[in-house]
Design an enzyme around this catalytic site. Structure first.
Site, mmCIF file in Angstrom:
data_model
loop_
_atom_site.group_PDB
_atom_site.id
_atom_site.type_symbol
_atom_site.label_atom_id
_atom_site.label_comp_id
_atom_site.label_asym_id
_atom_site.label_seq_id
_atom_site.Cartn_x
_atom_site.Cartn_y
_atom_site.Cartn_z
ATOM 1 N N ARG A 150 0.808 -1.227 0.000
ATOM 2 C CA ARG A 150 0.000 0.000 0.000
ATOM 3 C C ARG A 150 0.835 1.269 0.000
ATOM 4 N NH1 ARG A 150 -2.879 -3.806 1.788
ATOM 5 N NH2 ARG A 150 -0.900 -4.340 2.706
ATOM 6 N N THR A 151 1.787 1.343 0.907
ATOM 7 C CA THR A 151 2.488 2.617 1.068
ATOM 8 C C THR A 151 3.247 2.971 -0.208
ATOM 9 O OG1 THR A 151 2.650 2.179 3.417
ATOM 10 C CG2 THR A 151 4.045 3.927 2.559
ATOM 11 N N LYS A 175 25.687 -3.456 -1.124
ATOM 12 C CA LYS A 175 27.149 -3.404 -1.267
ATOM 13 C C LYS A 175 27.796 -2.686 -0.086
ATOM 14 C CE LYS A 175 26.867 -2.685 -6.299
ATOM 15 N NZ LYS A 175 27.249 -1.690 -7.337
ATOM 16 N N ARG A 225 11.292 4.118 3.247
ATOM 17 C CA ARG A 225 10.959 3.179 4.338
ATOM 18 C C ARG A 225 12.230 2.436 4.707
ATOM 19 N NH1 ARG A 225 5.907 -0.839 4.476
ATOM 20 N NH2 ARG A 225 5.010 1.149 5.126
ATOM 21 N N HIS A 267 5.121 6.192 11.510
ATOM 22 C CA HIS A 267 4.626 6.018 10.141
ATOM 23 C C HIS A 267 3.632 7.150 9.850
ATOM 24 C CE1 HIS A 267 3.401 4.320 6.453
ATOM 25 N NE2 HIS A 267 3.207 3.060 6.800
HETATM 26 C C1 NCD Z 1 1.820 -0.871 8.221
HETATM 27 C C2 NCD Z 1 3.320 -0.660 8.364
HETATM 28 O O1 NCD Z 1 4.077 -0.855 7.407
HETATM 29 O O2 NCD Z 1 3.693 -0.282 9.447
HETATM 30 N N1 NCD Z 1 1.451 -1.114 6.887
HETATM 31 C C3 NCD Z 1 1.183 -0.039 6.084
HETATM 32 O O3 NCD Z 1 2.040 0.768 5.790
HETATM 33 N N2 NCD Z 1 -0.086 0.125 5.688
HETATM 34 C C4 NCD Z 1 1.277 -1.872 9.155
HETATM 35 C C5 NCD Z 1 1.855 -3.255 9.167
HETATM 36 O O4 NCD Z 1 2.759 -3.582 8.390
HETATM 37 O O5 NCD Z 1 1.369 -4.040 9.974
#
Ligand code: NCD
Length: 304
Positions: free
Chosen positions: A51-52, A80, A101, A129
């Site tokens: 999703r993100t 590397k 991320r 997040h």
């Molecule tokens: C969440 C995350 O990555 O923290 N997912 C997301 O970005 N929608 C929640 C999760 O991974 O449980």
């Protein structure tokens, strides 16, 4: 130049404006099709995501921009031995904005200090997040009409769940909020989050192991996945992973206007039978994520 590392980097007014902008984008998507023409978003994902990452990419594409990046550390030069600082320094010469991320808490903050373009924290380890929180806030606003006067139950892995930490920080700024923390003892909310955003702000809060016990009080139920990747041993994960499973039966005495959120992915925490309940808001929540990220990209790029 501004980055978004922590949800509280944004003022309440800015969050409200992003929510309004996202709603306008939903209503008039064509008005935004060219807003980021010739702009590039780099997605640097050192940890798995569906999703993100894809909603960030869709957001930029729908604004008329383009995207580049990688979706696993193994396919980048970090394999590397390149440092996050160097990677970001280089990528900020190729892109106008970066979504990152990383499995290490604080990596996007370090990146933002080295970058020549805005950096968005798309999740750092078990820490924060902020863009999931923006999606959550837009969802709550759309489903409940207001971000004030809500009893919010957060259930599951409150220890490692970064979405929970950012959501609590954000909601602690609204009026008439009460938190109900539902978790096994081993997965309780970290004390730094509880102290900073709940205790010091005198926000009413109850803690329990039992979802059933508190269900009838809740306006929002925020379910979470037990964060397998943050556990030190498999045994503990296996013991805790199915601590809470939401079923239609458990919703029997819930409010009619309850809204059920989950950042997703779900593993077992919500039975698929709940999906057809009108109170299940999690698929709408995932879709909202794209629109609020469009609004955020525009804001950080200074596009009007
Ligand atoms: C969440 C995350 O990555 O923290 N997912 C997301 O970005 N929608 C929640 C999760 O991974 O449980």
């Amino acid at each position: 130049m501004r980055s978004l590392i922590d949800i509280l980097d944004l003022t309440t007014e800015e969050i409200d404006a992003l929510i309004e902008k996202a709603k306008d984008i939903m209503l008039r998507p064509d008005a935004y099709r060219e807003k980021c023409r010739y702009k590039k978003l780099a997605t640097l994902f050192f940890e798995p995501s569906t999703r993100t990452r894809l909603s960030f990419e869709a957001a930029m594409l729908e604004l008329g921009g383009s995207v580049l990046g990688f979706s696993e550390a193994a396919s980048s030069s970090s394999a590397k031995g390149e440092s996050v600082s160097d990677t970001v320094k280089i990528v900020s010469g190729y892109a106008d904005i970066i979504a990152m991320r990383h499995f290490k808490e604080g990596a996007p903050l370090v990146a933002s200090m080295k970058s020549d373009v805005p950096v968005i924290n798309a999740g750092d380890g078990g820490h924060n997040h902020p863009t999931q929180t923006l999606a959550d806030l837009l969802t709550i606003k759309r489903e409940k009409g207001s971000l004030n006067d809500l009893t919010i139950g957060l259930c599951g892995d409150l220890k490692f769940g970064r979405t929970v930490h950012s959501l609590i920080a954000a909601m602690s700024r609204y009026k008439g909020i009460k938190f109900t923390l539902i978790s096994p003892d081993e997965l309780k909310l970290p004390s730094y989050v509880k102290n900073t955003y709940i205790t010091l702000k005198n926000i009413p809060c109850t803690e329990t192991n039992s979802l059933e016990e508190v269900m009838s009080n809740l306006d929002i139920l925020y379910m979470t996945r037990v964060q397998k990747e943050r556990f030190f041993n498999e045994e503990d994960y296996l013991r805790l992973k199915d601590s809470y499973i939401l079923t239609p039966d458990k919703l029997k005495n819930a409010k009619k206007e309850l809204s059920i959120l989950h950042p997703l992915p779900r593993v077992n925490e919500i039975s698929t039978e709940v999906d057809s309940d009108p109170r299940a808001s999690y698929f709408r929540q995932a879709k909202n994520g794209k629109y609020i990220r469009m609004a955020l990209i525009m804001m950080l790029l200074g596009v009007e």
